[in-house]
Motif scaffolding. Sequence first.
Motif, short mmCIF file in Angstrom:
data_model
loop_
_atom_site.label_atom_id
_atom_site.label_comp_id
_atom_site.label_asym_id
_atom_site.label_seq_id
_atom_site.Cartn_x
_atom_site.Cartn_y
_atom_site.Cartn_z
N SER A 165 0.83 -1.32 -0.04
CA SER A 165 -0.04 0.15 -0.10
C SER A 165 0.71 1.17 -0.02
O SER A 165 0.16 2.56 -0.30
CB SER A 165 -0.81 0.04 1.17
OG SER A 165 -0.22 0.18 2.55
N LEU A 208 -3.95 -2.92 9.72
CA LEU A 208 -5.19 -2.77 9.33
C LEU A 208 -5.79 -1.41 9.79
O LEU A 208 -6.61 -0.82 9.33
CB LEU A 208 -5.94 -3.85 9.98
CG LEU A 208 -5.62 -5.17 9.50
CD1 LEU A 208 -6.40 -6.36 10.25
CD2 LEU A 208 -6.07 -5.27 7.88
N ARG A 211 -4.93 1.23 7.40
CA ARG A 211 -5.50 1.24 6.13
C ARG A 211 -6.90 1.74 6.43
O ARG A 211 -7.40 2.52 5.62
CB ARG A 211 -5.97 -0.44 5.72
CG ARG A 211 -6.64 -0.45 4.39
CD ARG A 211 -6.78 -1.95 4.00
NE ARG A 211 -5.39 -2.49 3.70
CZ ARG A 211 -5.06 -3.54 3.20
NH1 ARG A 211 -6.25 -4.59 3.31
NH2 ARG A 211 -3.93 -4.07 2.82
N TRP A 212 -7.50 1.84 7.65
CA TRP A 212 -8.91 2.30 7.82
C TRP A 212 -8.57 3.67 8.02
O TRP A 212 -9.45 4.53 7.73
CB TRP A 212 -9.17 1.77 9.31
CG TRP A 212 -10.61 2.49 9.82
CD1 TRP A 212 -11.93 2.14 9.18
CD2 TRP A 212 -10.68 3.49 10.94
NE1 TRP A 212 -12.69 3.01 10.05
CE2 TRP A 212 -12.10 3.73 11.11
CE3 TRP A 212 -9.69 4.07 11.37
CZ2 TRP A 212 -12.35 4.47 11.66
CZ3 TRP A 212 -10.09 4.86 12.58
CH2 TRP A 212 -11.49 5.09 12.69
N GLY A 220 -10.32 4.24 2.49
CA GLY A 220 -10.34 4.15 3.74
C GLY A 220 -11.72 4.23 4.41
O GLY A 220 -12.71 4.60 3.81
N ARG A 222 -13.95 2.15 5.82
CA ARG A 222 -14.80 1.05 5.49
C ARG A 222 -15.20 0.60 6.87
O ARG A 222 -14.39 0.17 7.79
CB ARG A 222 -14.66 0.26 4.33
CG ARG A 222 -14.40 1.03 3.28
CD ARG A 222 -14.11 -0.01 2.05
NE ARG A 222 -13.75 0.75 0.87
CZ ARG A 222 -13.19 -0.09 -0.44
NH1 ARG A 222 -13.14 -1.14 -0.04
NH2 ARG A 222 -13.20 0.79 -1.40
N GLN A 225 -12.96 -2.54 7.28
CA GLN A 225 -11.64 -2.39 7.57
C GLN A 225 -11.67 -2.07 9.27
O GLN A 225 -10.70 -2.37 9.87
CB GLN A 225 -11.09 -1.20 6.98
CG GLN A 225 -10.92 -1.23 5.34
CD GLN A 225 -10.75 -0.06 4.61
OE1 GLN A 225 -11.03 0.96 5.38
NE2 GLN A 225 -10.32 -0.08 3.47
N ALA A 229 -9.66 -4.27 11.84
CA ALA A 229 -8.62 -3.81 12.67
C ALA A 229 -8.79 -4.13 14.30
O ALA A 229 -7.94 -4.44 14.99
CB ALA A 229 -8.55 -2.14 12.59
#
Length: 298
Positions: A165, A208, A211-212, A220, A222, A225, A229
């Motif tokens: 990422s 995670l 990413r959130w 991001g 979601r 996510q 996490a």
Amino acid sequence: PPTLDALPPTSPTAGNGTGQPLDPTGLRSTTLPDFQRGEGGASSPTIPNAKRREGLWWAALGLIWLVATAADRLWLGLDRRLPSWDQADYLNSALDHGRALGLLPGGAWQGWGHLLDLSPKIPPLASLVNGTVMAIAGDTPQQASWALALWHGLLLAAVATWARSLGGRRFALLAAALLSLVPALAALRVDYTLDLALAACTTLALALLGRWQTASRLGGGRWAQALAAALAIAAAVLVKQSALLVLTLPSLWAAIRGLRSPRRSLQVLAALLIVIGLALPWLHHNWICLLYTSDAAD
């Protein structure tokens, strides 16, 4: 101004140099190149190519794990030393949890209370996983060490997806390869302790969580996510409570930022409930031992 009717007549194939027919105005082609055509005229070969590249990337990551695991198994096969005190303690804990689950001979399921009694100082998740691996691979020290390969695979996947990422597929594979070559990590892969499991779960939780935290326009924020996490944070804490030293500040920062957004505030509350709900049973059952023997967990 001249109208279209006043324009000079145009040949159906004039002006494109390919013999393809033009539209009635003679301004654009009415056909698409073959590589853009398909069912309904909207398919593209980039989709199967992307799937192929994705599969090759995961295959390359799996190859890195296989090579590292083969080296680890070779070392463990040549190392005939008896486990030291800490390693033997974790082996016995995995054996006890495997028996408490009814997966190993000499044990049977006796309820959650009996299971939680087996881990008064250190959370039980790693021992539960390691005990399950024992039931599959065997209960000798060398066979039980297959659990280390499992934790190493989780760590590689977490680092590679996080690096991907940030810098793309090649950077991710480079990060995974370097991770497998680090001497300190190579030593953990053949040392039956909780350090590798703790590193894997903590890294996954941070990846995670990051990413959130990504902006919504970049994918991001979601629900999936946030829940992933939360599960990863709870797993890291249930491997060893010292994960809080790494995860507390990033989690608080992410929660504070999320509560400022109406769209993410419910996700923060749901994630908090998941973490508390998963960690609370063990904390409630063993809080007295945890207060007076917290120094023994290190």
